[in-house]
Design a protein around this motif. Structure first.
Motif, PDB file in Angstrom:
ATOM      1  N   VAL A 205       0.848  -1.197   0.000  1.00 55.32           N
ATOM      2  CA  VAL A 205       0.000   0.000   0.000  1.00 55.32           C
ATOM      3  C   VAL A 205       0.885   1.251   0.000  1.00 55.32           C
ATOM      4  O   VAL A 205       0.637   2.199  -0.727  1.00 55.32           O
TER       5      VAL A 205
ATOM      6  N   ARG B  27       2.073   1.924  -3.515  1.00 57.48           N
ATOM      7  CA  ARG B  27       1.032   2.437  -4.404  1.00 57.48           C
ATOM      8  C   ARG B  27       0.634   3.861  -4.046  1.00 57.48           C
ATOM      9  O   ARG B  27       0.201   4.627  -4.906  1.00 57.48           O
ATOM     10  N   GLN B  28       0.765   4.238  -2.776  1.00 57.65           N
ATOM     11  CA  GLN B  28       0.296   5.546  -2.343  1.00 57.65           C
ATOM     12  C   GLN B  28       1.360   6.636  -2.418  1.00 57.65           C
ATOM     13  O   GLN B  28       1.060   7.802  -2.222  1.00 57.65           O
TER      14      GLN B  28
ATOM     15  N   LYS C 202      -8.173  12.351  -6.856  1.00 59.46           N
ATOM     16  CA  LYS C 202      -9.289  11.498  -6.410  1.00 59.46           C
ATOM     17  C   LYS C 202      -9.085  10.951  -4.999  1.00 59.46           C
ATOM     18  O   LYS C 202      -9.984  10.384  -4.397  1.00 59.46           O
TER      19      LYS C 202
ATOM     20  N   ASN D 270     -11.806  12.655  -1.254  1.00 60.46           N
ATOM     21  CA  ASN D 270     -13.231  12.524  -1.523  1.00 60.46           C
ATOM     22  C   ASN D 270     -13.945  13.686  -0.816  1.00 60.46           C
ATOM     23  O   ASN D 270     -13.934  13.765   0.406  1.00 60.46           O
TER      24      ASN D 270
ATOM     25  N   ILE E 160     -15.973  13.227   2.300  1.00 60.76           N
ATOM     26  CA  ILE E 160     -15.246  13.095   3.564  1.00 60.76           C
ATOM     27  C   ILE E 160     -14.688  14.466   3.937  1.00 60.76           C
ATOM     28  O   ILE E 160     -14.816  14.915   5.078  1.00 60.76           O
TER      29      ILE E 160
ATOM     30  N   GLU F 110     -16.319   3.604  -8.233  1.00 62.50           N
ATOM     31  CA  GLU F 110     -14.978   3.606  -8.832  1.00 62.50           C
ATOM     32  C   GLU F 110     -14.377   5.008  -8.922  1.00 62.50           C
ATOM     33  O   GLU F 110     -13.172   5.165  -9.025  1.00 62.50           O
ATOM     34  N   GLU F 111     -15.236   6.025  -8.823  1.00 64.15           N
ATOM     35  CA  GLU F 111     -14.712   7.384  -8.861  1.00 64.15           C
ATOM     36  C   GLU F 111     -13.741   7.623  -7.695  1.00 64.15           C
ATOM     37  O   GLU F 111     -12.817   8.421  -7.793  1.00 64.15           O
ATOM     38  N   TRP F 112     -14.000   6.952  -6.588  1.00 66.24           N
ATOM     39  CA  TRP F 112     -13.173   7.199  -5.397  1.00 66.24           C
ATOM     40  C   TRP F 112     -12.220   6.064  -5.071  1.00 66.24           C
ATOM     41  O   TRP F 112     -11.460   6.159  -4.108  1.00 66.24           O
ATOM     42  N   CYS F 113     -12.284   4.975  -5.827  1.00 66.95           N
ATOM     43  CA  CYS F 113     -11.385   3.849  -5.535  1.00 66.95           C
ATOM     44  C   CYS F 113      -9.972   4.196  -5.984  1.00 66.95           C
ATOM     45  O   CYS F 113      -9.743   4.558  -7.127  1.00 66.95           O
ATOM     46  N   LEU F 114      -9.031   4.105  -5.058  1.00 70.68           N
ATOM     47  CA  LEU F 114      -7.648   4.495  -5.342  1.00 70.68           C
ATOM     48  C   LEU F 114      -6.806   3.317  -5.815  1.00 70.68           C
ATOM     49  O   LEU F 114      -5.651   3.474  -6.167  1.00 70.68           O
TER      50      LEU F 114
ATOM     51  N   CYS G 112      -5.722   0.999  -3.858  1.00 68.53           N
ATOM     52  CA  CYS G 112      -4.658   0.845  -2.849  1.00 68.53           C
ATOM     53  C   CYS G 112      -4.578  -0.589  -2.341  1.00 68.53           C
ATOM     54  O   CYS G 112      -3.607  -0.973  -1.720  1.00 68.53           O
ATOM     55  N   HIS G 113      -5.624  -1.375  -2.594  1.00 70.59           N
ATOM     56  CA  HIS G 113      -5.694  -2.792  -2.200  1.00 70.59           C
ATOM     57  C   HIS G 113      -5.841  -3.005  -0.687  1.00 70.59           C
ATOM     58  O   HIS G 113      -5.721  -4.134  -0.223  1.00 70.59           O
ATOM     59  N   LEU G 114      -6.078  -1.938   0.071  1.00 69.28           N
ATOM     60  CA  LEU G 114      -6.229  -2.131   1.519  1.00 69.28           C
ATOM     61  C   LEU G 114      -7.413  -3.041   1.832  1.00 69.28           C
ATOM     62  O   LEU G 114      -7.358  -3.851   2.758  1.00 69.28           O
TER      63      LEU G 114
ATOM     64  N   TYR H  73      -7.645  -6.051   4.550  1.00 71.56           N
ATOM     65  CA  TYR H  73      -8.560  -6.024   5.698  1.00 71.56           C
ATOM     66  C   TYR H  73      -9.540  -7.195   5.621  1.00 71.56           C
ATOM     67  O   TYR H  73      -9.897  -7.798   6.632  1.00 71.56           O
TER      68      TYR H  73
ATOM     69  N   ASP I   4      -6.796   4.360 -15.600  1.00 72.71           N
ATOM     70  CA  ASP I   4      -7.419   5.500 -14.924  1.00 72.71           C
ATOM     71  C   ASP I   4      -8.418   5.070 -13.859  1.00 72.71           C
ATOM     72  O   ASP I   4      -8.717   5.811 -12.945  1.00 72.71           O
ATOM     73  N   VAL I   5      -8.963   3.889 -14.045  1.00 72.00           N
ATOM     74  CA  VAL I   5     -10.050   3.466 -13.159  1.00 72.00           C
ATOM     75  C   VAL I   5      -9.655   2.204 -12.411  1.00 72.00           C
ATOM     76  O   VAL I   5      -9.088   1.282 -12.976  1.00 72.00           O
ATOM     77  N   ASN I   6      -9.936   2.214 -11.124  1.00 73.31           N
ATOM     78  CA  ASN I   6      -9.768   1.006 -10.326  1.00 73.31           C
ATOM     79  C   ASN I   6     -11.090   0.761  -9.617  1.00 73.31           C
ATOM     80  O   ASN I   6     -11.806   1.706  -9.322  1.00 73.31           O
TER      81      ASN I   6
ATOM     82  N   PRO J 114      -9.985   3.821   2.777  1.00 71.73           N
ATOM     83  CA  PRO J 114      -9.555   5.153   3.219  1.00 71.73           C
ATOM     84  C   PRO J 114     -10.286   6.289   2.506  1.00 71.73           C
ATOM     85  O   PRO J 114     -10.168   7.439   2.919  1.00 71.73           O
ATOM     86  N   ASN J 115     -11.015   5.985   1.440  1.00 73.65           N
ATOM     87  CA  ASN J 115     -11.631   7.082   0.677  1.00 73.65           C
ATOM     88  C   ASN J 115     -13.139   6.914   0.531  1.00 73.65           C
ATOM     89  O   ASN J 115     -13.754   7.488  -0.366  1.00 73.65           O
ATOM     90  N   LYS J 116     -13.719   6.088   1.384  1.00 70.91           N
ATOM     91  CA  LYS J 116     -15.153   5.792   1.323  1.00 70.91           C
ATOM     92  C   LYS J 116     -15.610   5.418  -0.089  1.00 70.91           C
ATOM     93  O   LYS J 116     -16.683   5.819  -0.538  1.00 70.91           O
TER      94      LYS J 116
END
Lengths: 504, 144
Positions: free
Chosen positions: A24, A27-28, A438, A441, A444, B8-12, B14-16, B20, B52-54, B134-136
């Protein structure tokens, strides 16, 4: 480079017993500090590019990361501090001026921390804000200094000047679309609407998507005049003429072409990919009379319905300048202290030009009152108001309201790495890269902004209650509520406060 | 019924969520311990990455679930709208893997069974992916 003159600023410390190699962090990190090595099956890192933005630390699911200052030290020298040596190496390498972002981080006095607030005991009861009404609403603009009655003895309300009504004496300071992201602006706009306060477009114009937040928007007219047109002026609740900025008084701005993508270009009304350069002065303002012309032109263009704010940086002669501005026809004067933030400024200017806002505010307020023109204008101060007590102390020193910029960005996730100028903000704030934008958000972000202002408002009410004051108006310029600690006589005189221990 | 949706607009990307999810379903409280096992815990959610999209994908809990229809042993069933798997009955035939149009059934190769998202009902918790995003971008909502 064969010789590495500049050591990494930070140590990226990874607890390998905790790391689960989820990648992570990799990627971040827009600075590409972390990477995974398949052969060694471990995470490695390139520390030289770390800016200590703490994104990886905040997202690491096993708390395996720490960013610590690199303890490597050049030989100790009080005169040639390590930072100065590093800067000399940098300039020897690049030949360019040094750039930094956010506010002046150097060790200058912070007067807020040397001012203490009063509280009521026995003879003047304190007020419990949870049980009794407490007024933090303020109106910004010219106040009438005469009271008229008609023949019946009723109050005559005649031609009151336009005002801004704030639910609490806090506004979000000017941050342009371009210097900060679309999502950061969306968060500020939405939060302002919910809070009943105002945010400020900065110099970058107003994105068409945010016109709906017009009643909570202050539109700025700065030296580059980017994005200024009739609809823009008409949409805002007030117009701010930016003369100077606390982080870089006396110089203009420069948004690199790389950040002028399609939307920013349309909003600023300049071609894509061109640098947006704001001149140091307004080329049509060389005197208070010239300023008056612009103030009146803007008022004329908006049918005298909107207050005009003039924003100046806190500089040596700030009191006299404020007096001039008050006479220019402006309704509100905004003063930005030398700690104020920026998306990019020459380091030397950020760290050496301007004066503390506390002194500038106290002196401007004195001067305006002395000249009997304090009611002609409202005073708004920023740079840097860090918490509710700073705001309360500012009001007691004479401010009508405060601007918060850095504190608002902190609410959005900023960790003050002070590298905004690179446009690689890992928190999605000071960047135009879509994949980074992006990360913020606005759903938030806006709630966090609403929370911080609510929390401050709550604290302001508690502090006022303690002082036995139930209206913020009664606190304004009420220096008896302040006492200085550890300040010398000159400082106390400039601030107009007594030393702690002195009775009334 | 509340289901997990991904915006998907907010999916980064990040694979968290994957970590989890795997952690939650490992039964361990500590993520470090869960991943220190010889056999790494499996996520039931997977992030699809594009340029561009995840977006993260996990079981859609379809109204007409092909996986349940195709299950030869009755290991998969619908329980109050949530499709659940009884691993003691699963024989690892992978018919469900073939029939799932979203590719959301996860093979546990070592145990020769399948595993899938149950909205963390078996853990009696808010879905770990929703909680940890992390980004709802991943939300638990009733959209029907």
């Amino acid at each position: 480079m064969a010789i590495n003159y500049i050591p990494a600023n930070f140590d990226v410390v990874r607890d390998h017993t905790r790391c689960i190699k989820c990648r992570v962090c990799e990627r971040q990190c827009s600075n590409e500090v972390h990477y995974y090595d398949e052969e060694l099956d471990t995470m490695l890192c390139n520390e030289t590019d770390c800016v200590d933005c703490q994104r990886c630390v905040s997202l690491c699911p096993t708390k395996a990361l720490k960013i610590l200052p690199n303890e490597n030290r050049f030989r100790k020298n009080v005169n040639w501090r390590q930072q100065l040596m590093v800067e000399a190496y940098k300039q020897a390498e690049t030949g360019g001026i040094l750039l930094s972002a956010m506010g002046n981080p150097e060790e200058f006095p912070i007067y807020w921390d040397k001012l203490l607030l009063n509280a009521s005991q026995v003879t003047n009861p304190s007020i419990d804000p949870l049980r009794e009404p407490m007024e933090t609403r303020v109106f910004l603009g010219k106040k009438s200094n005469e009271v008229k009655y008609d023949s019946e003895g009723d109050l005559v309300l005649s031609n009151t000047a336009p005002h801004l009504e704030l639910s609490t004496p806090i506004m979000f300071s000017a941050m342009s679309y371009g210097s900060i992201s679309y999502n950061a602006h969306a968060s500020l706009a939405k939060a302002s609407k919910e809070l009943g306060i105002f945010y400020n477009t900065g110099e970058g114009g107003l994105h068409k998507d945010f016109y709906e937040y017009g009643p909570n928007t202050i539109v700025q007219v700065a030296s580059g005049r980017f994005g200024v047109h009739k609809d823009y002026l008409d949409t805002g609740a007030a117009i701010e003429i930016k003369i100077g900025q606390g982080a870089k008084p006396g110089i203009g701005g420069h948004l690199p072409g790389a950040k002028i993508l399609e939307d920013v270009s349309r909003t600023r009304m300049i071609p894509m990919g061109t640098d947006a350069i704001s001149p140091a002065p307004h080329h049509d303002i060389y005197s208070i009379e010239d300023l008056r012309q612009l103030v009146l032109s803007l008022k004329e263009a908006t049918e005298y319905k909107k207050p005009v704010i003039v924003k100046i940086a806190a500089v040596h002669n700030v009191a006299a300048i404020a007096s001039g501005v008050a006479r220019s026809g402006a309704d509100i004067i905004a003063i930005d202290g030398f700690r104020g933030g920026t998306g990019a400024a020459p380091t030397r200017i950020r760290d050496n030009v301007g004066i503390p806002i506390e002194l500038a505010l106290a002196q401007a307020d004195f001067r305006l009152r002395e000249e009997g023109i304090r009611d002609n204008v409202s005073l708004v101060v920023g740079g840097s108001i860090r918490c509710s007590t700073d705001a309360v102390k500012a009001v007691a020193l004479g401010a009508d309201a405060v601007y918060i910029g850095t504190a608002a960005l902190l609410a959005l996730g900023c960790h003050l790495c002070r590298d905004c100028q690179r446009g690689l903000c890992n928190w999605g704030i000071a960047t135009q890269k879509p994949e980074l934008v992006k990360r913020l958000n606005p759903e938030i972000g806006y709630k966090r902004l609403v929370n911080i202002v609510h929390a401050w408002d709550h604290e302001i009410k508690e502090l006022m209650g303690g002082m036995g004051i139930n209206s913020i108006e009664a606190l304004r310029g009420n220096r008896l509520m302040l006492r200085g600690v550890g300040l010398n006589e000159v400082e106390l005189e400039l601030l107009g406060v007594k030393h702690a221990g002195t009775a009334i | 019924m509340k289901k997990v949706y991904v915006n998907e607009e907010w999916c980064l990307g990040c694979h968290l969520c994957e970590y989890y999810c795997a952690g939650m379903n490992s039964g361990e409280r500590d993520l470090v311990k869960a991943f220190s096992r010889e056999k790494k815990p499996l996520p039931r959610i997977r992030v699809e990455e594009g340029t561009d999209v995840n977006f993260a994908v996990q079981c859609r809990h379809c109204a007409v679930p092909y996986c349940v229809k195709g299950c030869i042993t009755g290991a998969l069933s619908v329980n109050d709208g949530v499709i659940v798997c009884d691993q003691t009955r699963c024989v690892g035939c992978l018919t469900c893997v073939l029939s799932c149009p979203y590719g959301c059934i996860v093979r546990d190769e070592e145990a020769h069974v399948i595993t899938k998202c149950d909205l963390c009902l078996s853990r009696n918790a808010t879905p770990a992916c929703v909680e940890g995003c992390p980004n709802k971008a991943i939300v638990l909502e009733d959209r029907e």
